[in-house]
Design a protein around this motif. Sequence first.
Motif, PDB file in Angstrom:
ATOM      1  N   HIS A 378      58.697 -14.410   6.744  1.00 20.95           N
ATOM      2  CA  HIS A 378      57.520 -15.034   7.355  1.00 20.95           C
ATOM      3  C   HIS A 378      57.885 -15.640   8.705  1.00 20.95           C
ATOM      4  O   HIS A 378      59.019 -16.103   8.901  1.00 20.95           O
ATOM      5  CB  HIS A 378      56.955 -16.147   6.456  1.00 20.95           C
ATOM      6  CG  HIS A 378      56.382 -15.647   5.160  1.00 20.95           C
ATOM      7  ND1 HIS A 378      55.093 -15.211   5.027  1.00 20.95           N
ATOM      8  CD2 HIS A 378      56.944 -15.520   3.928  1.00 20.95           C
ATOM      9  CE1 HIS A 378      54.871 -14.835   3.773  1.00 20.95           C
ATOM     10  NE2 HIS A 378      55.995 -15.016   3.087  1.00 20.95           N
ATOM     11  N   VAL A 401      52.304 -19.407   3.879  1.00 20.77           N
ATOM     12  CA  VAL A 401      52.717 -18.107   4.415  1.00 20.77           C
ATOM     13  C   VAL A 401      52.660 -18.173   5.932  1.00 20.77           C
ATOM     14  O   VAL A 401      51.961 -19.010   6.517  1.00 20.77           O
ATOM     15  CB  VAL A 401      51.813 -16.970   3.893  1.00 20.77           C
ATOM     16  CG1 VAL A 401      51.911 -16.864   2.376  1.00 20.77           C
ATOM     17  CG2 VAL A 401      50.373 -17.177   4.339  1.00 20.77           C
ATOM     18  N   GLY A 402      53.407 -17.269   6.593  1.00 20.03           N
ATOM     19  CA  GLY A 402      53.467 -17.278   8.049  1.00 20.03           C
ATOM     20  C   GLY A 402      52.127 -16.996   8.701  1.00 20.03           C
ATOM     21  O   GLY A 402      51.394 -16.102   8.263  1.00 20.03           O
ATOM     22  N   ALA A 406      53.005 -12.510   8.060  1.00 20.20           N
ATOM     23  CA  ALA A 406      53.091 -12.798   6.635  1.00 20.20           C
ATOM     24  C   ALA A 406      53.608 -11.553   5.913  1.00 20.20           C
ATOM     25  O   ALA A 406      53.276 -10.421   6.281  1.00 20.20           O
ATOM     26  CB  ALA A 406      51.720 -13.204   6.091  1.00 20.20           C
ATOM     27  N   TRP A 407      54.388 -11.775   4.880  1.00 18.47           N
ATOM     28  CA  TRP A 407      55.057 -10.699   4.135  1.00 18.47           C
ATOM     29  C   TRP A 407      54.035  -9.931   3.301  1.00 18.47           C
ATOM     30  O   TRP A 407      53.587 -10.391   2.261  1.00 18.47           O
ATOM     31  CB  TRP A 407      56.132 -11.308   3.256  1.00 18.47           C
ATOM     32  CG  TRP A 407      57.030 -10.350   2.532  1.00 18.47           C
ATOM     33  CD1 TRP A 407      57.117 -10.188   1.175  1.00 18.47           C
ATOM     34  CD2 TRP A 407      57.986  -9.463   3.097  1.00 18.47           C
ATOM     35  NE1 TRP A 407      58.078  -9.243   0.867  1.00 18.47           N
ATOM     36  CE2 TRP A 407      58.630  -8.783   2.046  1.00 18.47           C
ATOM     37  CE3 TRP A 407      58.373  -9.179   4.410  1.00 18.47           C
ATOM     38  CZ2 TRP A 407      59.629  -7.840   2.241  1.00 18.47           C
ATOM     39  CZ3 TRP A 407      59.362  -8.235   4.616  1.00 18.47           C
ATOM     40  CH2 TRP A 407      59.977  -7.581   3.550  1.00 18.47           C
TER      41      TRP A 407
END
Length: 430
Positions: A378, A401-402, A406-407
């Motif tokens: 992230h 989450v980023g 995001a993953w």
Amino acid sequence: MQAAKNALRWRLLLLSCLLLESSSQDFGGQTQFICTSVPKNMDICAATLQNSVPGDDVKTTVMQLRETVLQQKETIMNQKETIRELTSKLARCESQSEPGDARPGGRRKDAGSKNTMGDVSRGPADTLTQLSQTLQSLKQRLENLEQFSRSNNSVQANSLKDLLQSKIDDLEKQVLSRVNSIEEGKPGLRNETEQRGRVESTLTSLHQRITDLEKGQRENRPLDKFQLTFPLRTNYMYAKVKKSLPEMYALTVCMWLKSNASPGVGTPFSYAVPGQANELVLIEWGNNPMEILINDKVAKLPFLINDGKWHHICVTWTTRDGVWEAFQDGVKRGSGENLAPYHPIKPQGLLILGQEQDMLGGGFDATQAFVGDLANFHIWDRKLSVGEIYNLATCSSKAQVGNVFAWMETSLDIYGGASKWTFEACRQLN
């Protein structure tokens, strides 16, 4: 007294005749010599040479032999000089053919030293070993799919599995053929680069088809519950993030990593922009500690992760004064400043997982490739707090989450045989 002198003269004359007769036998006995008396006061040798024609022949022969010896001596000297020159050239050739010393410490290497299928120091045999290991990895994935298809009674999965198994068998035959070519020194090796490209393309195609087949396994799982596996140190396994990063004046990068690679786990990720291949890079290469690079400026990180266990790592950075902090498993391990101060992360670049870029989107070096597993990657455009990072490392329900990346499986394209597997960080920790 006079009688004694006369007797000595006759003895000398007889000896001369015997010597001349011996010389005539050496020349095939084609001439004859006659002993004659000479005046009292005349030199015997002079008289012999004067009255004997064969004496002239002997003298001429001796001169010719002497000249021949001199010529042979000169020839021998020339040959010795030639031998010395050839020996010197041979020594130089042997010294050039010996493996060079290891490249001194440092992160980057000249792009001209790139290998196309693995470590720059590796030969065709090592390349074939890598291909064989890749095939084994694909076979393992097929076995997993076979188990899945049996449990789900999927006819389509079985048919695709059989087709992929056939493809892998064909690839194994290609590898065996290349081994035989190397051992026999066939001229076909001149096209090795072209053949290698075909094999890489086939591997990528196989991976894509296996990935499609694996979709049946992940229909019931969230798109973020997966890991990327890079089993080999190559320059053709990687994942590419589909979108670029925005301009950032601060950032936090976090991920889960597992590796036991040595020396160095390689490059978990690299972000390159036009004109700067090292805009943002995390790398552990050779015997160097792990480093974070921003605009080609370096900070050494106190991470120890190559023990084959999962570790959560985070790095924060702000452009003001270039302040950075490093966290491993939720605990702050180090900090510093003056890392590319007042330089914003540039946009319109390319983010690659598993490889270090020496040019935008390429120039991969197998010695810098990541080997291991990567998950939950992230990126935020701000500095996360200590509490937020701890929540990520402990799988807290409050973890975020980023907001920049995001993953998600749909956010990545995978190449070269890197694979996806189901992964849940909290389950791995328990």
